[in-house]
Design a protein around this motif. Structure first.
Motif: not given
Length: 521
Positions: A305-311, A420-441
């Motif tokens: 939610p915070e990422y979406r609002e910031l974007k 895959v789980m994220a909605a297809q809008d640009p912000i959701s897809q952008e965050y999904a990639k960042v989210q995966g990286e965040s889990l790894k980190v």
């Protein structure tokens, strides 16, 4: 970890869908009277605590009554009364309810120490006989997950029901940083605490948002703030550490002096908002991030939610996960949870343990999926067994709060599942990639946990309860009280007060507990 194919089978087996209104033949709570040999059989009833994180929109209802609670009542065959507990005051509120005789039948938290305290106070009861008598699915689940047993028992009896954490639930705390601010100011990603402090100073003083005003801060945060700083110094106040084979409580290690000094420095230099002490729900801190006024965010690994609002507010922002930085003691991971997820206990005054166990069975069997993700075709569609969001804005309102109600679950996604789980809008897809990286980190650096769980005995529970408010007052003085209250003074006061309250005896008993229960095992 749940297999995609298995997830699909589970979902296919759950033919019911979540609806905000009652089905034919039910009342407004979804209660259906069942007839048995010409007589009406009363529906099972149970009350359950629920953590109030402020995520239920007003037009969705309340934490007591919303589309998810109605679904659970309708599909489980059990009338569930939900008792909201404010997340930031959860144990305090539960203690108040217990003392008043108004606590719910099922209470849950994530802290085994707290459950041990409730056990010593006689507020909860063993559940072995109930599981044996009433359970099928949960009993089988426990047999398949023997690693959970140590987290559920006291004195050889089972007091706690739980399920295994997925990797996304083991990961917890995280640090985020504005990469676009680093780039604009020509700064490198900080690797050490000193470098992080210098970056935060630059974020405060060098107008990184380019508006010509002195209105930015080094960092904002949520309730994980102090835990993150403690973890980077391997001095978590809620844990015990092994120092030369001796158990030492985290806030009595020498390293804790550095924790206090670091928190004081952030405050004294104005690198954080100095009014945060009164920001009990951290809404102002959150606002600083999403409006683009904070360069670092000490929070959680998943902040959709915070990422979406910031974007939405600052489209050119680039918020990325930051690894924990090294201190003079080395580099340690941020807080990661033990393998047991929510810890559920049975109120000693529970009237219907059968209803409680049947609800555990219903959750763990397959229904956690529908509780967590909502209605197929409305909130998600399945893609290779992975639920893909259909409308991020709709889900933000209608399912953001839902996972809290899946008190037992078997969810464990992989980083590659997020796009895959994220909605297809640009912000959701952008965050999904960042989210995966965040889990790894979040999982890259091992969190220092010297023993699997903390010692538990009555003297510790009693002394800790008395010490908590005293320690909070001392630490607040150190952080906010100016130069007269140094970190060294704070440590002296903490140790003095611990000793005054019987801490020497507690330390001795803790060492005996360790040697009896964990040493050499």
């Amino acid at each position: 970890m749940l297999k995609r194919q298995h997830m699909a089978l589970l979902l296919a087996a759950s033919l019911g869908t979540i609806t905000a209104c009652s089905s034919s033949g039910t009342d407004s709570s979804g209660d259906t009277a069942k007839k048995d040999s010409g007589t009406e059989k009363k529906k099972l009833e149970v009350s359950v605590s629920i953590l109030d994180r402020g995520q239920v929109a007003s037009d969705e209802g309340t934490y007591e009554n919303n589309r998810t609670t109605k679904y659970i009542n309708e599909k489980s065959g059990i009338n569930v009364k939900w008792v909201p507990i404010l997340r930031t005051e959860s144990t305090k509120k539960l203690n108040t309810l217990i003392a008043a005789g108004e606590a719910p039948d099922l209470m849950w938290e994530f802290n085994r120490d707290y459950m041990s305290t409730l056990k010593e106070q006689g507020a909860i009861q063993p559940i072995d006989d109930y599981i044996e008598k009433y359970s099928t699915s949960y009993k089988n689940y426990l047999k398949a997950h023997p690693e959970l047993k140590p987290y559920t028992q006291f004195d050889g009896k089972t007091y706690i029901a739980t399920s295994a954490r997925g990797i996304d639930s083991i990961a917890n705390h995280a640090i985020w940083i504005r990469q676009d601010w680093l780039d604009k100011l020509g700064l490198k990603t900080p690797q050490t605490m000193d470098e992080l402090v210098n970056v935060m100073r630059a974020f405060k003083d060098k107008d990184p948002d380019g508006n010509g005003k002195n209105d930015t801060l080094g960092a904002a945060f949520n309730f994980n703030y102090t835990g993150i700083i403690q973890a980077m110094y391997a001095a978590h106040g809620g844990l015990w550490y092994l120092e030369n084979d001796k158990l030492v409580k985290g806030n009595f290690t020498d390293r804790y002096t550095d924790v206090l000094a670091q928190l004081k420095l952030f405050f004294d230099e104005g690198l954080i908002d100095k009014e945060y002490i009164t920001d009990k729900n951290y809404q102002k801190e959150r606002s600083l991030l999403v409006t683009g006024k904070a360069g670092v965010y000490f929070s959680s690994w998943n902040i959709a939610p915070e990422y979406r609002e910031l974007k939405q507010n600052v489209p050119d922002s680039k918020l990325v996960p930051l690894e924990p930085v090294a201190t003079k003691y080395g580099k340690f991971g941020l807080y990661q949870e033990p393998p047991a997820n929510r810890l559920i206990v049975f109120n000693k005054n529970m009237k219907n343990p059968e209803a409680a166990v049947k609800l555990l069975d219903w959750w763990i069997d397959k229904n956690w999926f529908d509780v967590r993700f909502g209605q197929e075709g409305v909130h998600y569609k399945l893609v290779n067994g992975v639920p893909q969001a259909i409308d991020a804005e709709k889900n933000k309102k209608e399912t953001l709060y839902a996972p809290e109600y899946a008190v037992l679950d078997q969810w464990s996604p992989k980083p590659e599942d997020f796009p895959v789980m994220a909605a297809q809008d640009p912000i959701s897809q952008e965050y999904a990639k960042v989210q995966g990286e965040s889990l790894k980190v979040a999982m890259k650096n091992k969190f220092r946990r010297d023993i699997p769980y903390n010692p538990t005995f009555p003297e510790l529970a009693e002394t800790s309860t008395s010490f908590g408010p005293v320690a909070e007052d001392i630490e607040t003085k150190v952080i906010t009280g100016g130069s007269q209250y140094t970190a060294q003074w704070g440590m002296e006061q903490l140790r003095k007060e611990w000793k005054r309250l019987g801490g020497d005896n507690v330390d001795k008993l803790a060492q005996q507990w360790y040697e009896k229960n964990l040493k050499g095992k």
